[in-house]
Write a protein that holds these residues in place. Structure first.
Motif, PDB file in Angstrom:
ATOM      1  N   LEU A  33       0.854  -1.190   0.246  1.00 21.15           N
ATOM      2  CA  LEU A  33       0.096   0.004   0.042  1.00 21.15           C
ATOM      3  C   LEU A  33       0.808   1.235   0.036  1.00 21.15           C
ATOM      4  O   LEU A  33       0.643   2.278  -0.878  1.00 21.15           O
ATOM      5  CB  LEU A  33      -0.959   0.083   1.247  1.00 21.15           C
ATOM      6  N   LEU A  34       1.816   1.262   0.918  1.00 24.99           N
ATOM      7  CA  LEU A  34       2.799   2.393   0.742  1.00 24.99           C
ATOM      8  C   LEU A  34       3.513   2.531  -0.560  1.00 24.99           C
ATOM      9  O   LEU A  34       3.780   3.780  -0.833  1.00 24.99           O
ATOM     10  CB  LEU A  34       3.851   2.485   2.029  1.00 24.99           C
ATOM     11  N   ILE A  35       3.972   1.472  -1.235  1.00 27.07           N
ATOM     12  CA  ILE A  35       4.557   1.674  -2.270  1.00 27.07           C
ATOM     13  C   ILE A  35       3.574   2.361  -3.588  1.00 27.07           C
ATOM     14  O   ILE A  35       3.864   3.220  -4.339  1.00 27.07           O
ATOM     15  CB  ILE A  35       5.157   0.139  -2.995  1.00 27.07           C
ATOM     16  N   ILE A  36       2.439   1.804  -3.554  1.00 29.31           N
ATOM     17  CA  ILE A  36       1.217   2.325  -4.496  1.00 29.31           C
ATOM     18  C   ILE A  36       1.143   3.638  -4.071  1.00 29.31           C
ATOM     19  O   ILE A  36       1.001   4.659  -5.039  1.00 29.31           O
ATOM     20  CB  ILE A  36       0.241   1.676  -4.361  1.00 29.31           C
ATOM     21  N   VAL A  37       0.824   4.169  -2.939  1.00 30.23           N
ATOM     22  CA  VAL A  37       0.942   5.626  -2.571  1.00 30.23           C
ATOM     23  C   VAL A  37       1.986   6.644  -3.010  1.00 30.23           C
ATOM     24  O   VAL A  37       1.870   7.506  -3.622  1.00 30.23           O
ATOM     25  CB  VAL A  37       0.573   5.751  -0.961  1.00 30.23           C
ATOM     26  N   VAL A  38       3.103   6.064  -2.936  1.00 25.31           N
ATOM     27  CA  VAL A  38       4.407   6.746  -3.175  1.00 25.31           C
ATOM     28  C   VAL A  38       4.469   6.797  -4.992  1.00 25.31           C
ATOM     29  O   VAL A  38       4.740   8.211  -5.295  1.00 25.31           O
ATOM     30  CB  VAL A  38       5.622   6.134  -2.815  1.00 25.31           C
ATOM     31  N   LEU A  39       3.920   5.999  -5.546  1.00 27.89           N
ATOM     32  CA  LEU A  39       4.001   6.011  -6.936  1.00 27.89           C
ATOM     33  C   LEU A  39       3.091   6.876  -7.543  1.00 27.89           C
ATOM     34  O   LEU A  39       3.287   7.724  -8.529  1.00 27.89           O
ATOM     35  CB  LEU A  39       3.853   4.438  -7.367  1.00 27.89           C
TER      36      LEU A  39
END
Length: 55
Positions: free
Chosen positions: A42-48
């Motif tokens: 979820l954090l990776i998706i938000v950063v992207l």
């Protein structure tokens, strides 16, 4: 943006995520590993999304 950069933009964080999850998850139960995996993805998706300007 060229296609090669887009692929690297996705592949590098996923590889880093897998390595970090393996390292952190060595002493965790399977439930804790799944929770850690979900939160990290979820954090990776938000950063992207933020880097790409919420397109």
């Amino acid at each position: 943006m060229p296609a090669d950069l887009v692929r690297l933009d996705i592949i590098v964080p996923v590889l880093m995520y897998c390595a970090l999850l393996w390292w952190v998850g060595r002493g965790l139960s399977w439930t804790a590993r799944l929770a850690t995996a979900a939160v990290t993805l979820l954090l990776i998706i938000v950063v992207l999304l933020v880097e790409r300007g919420w397109r």
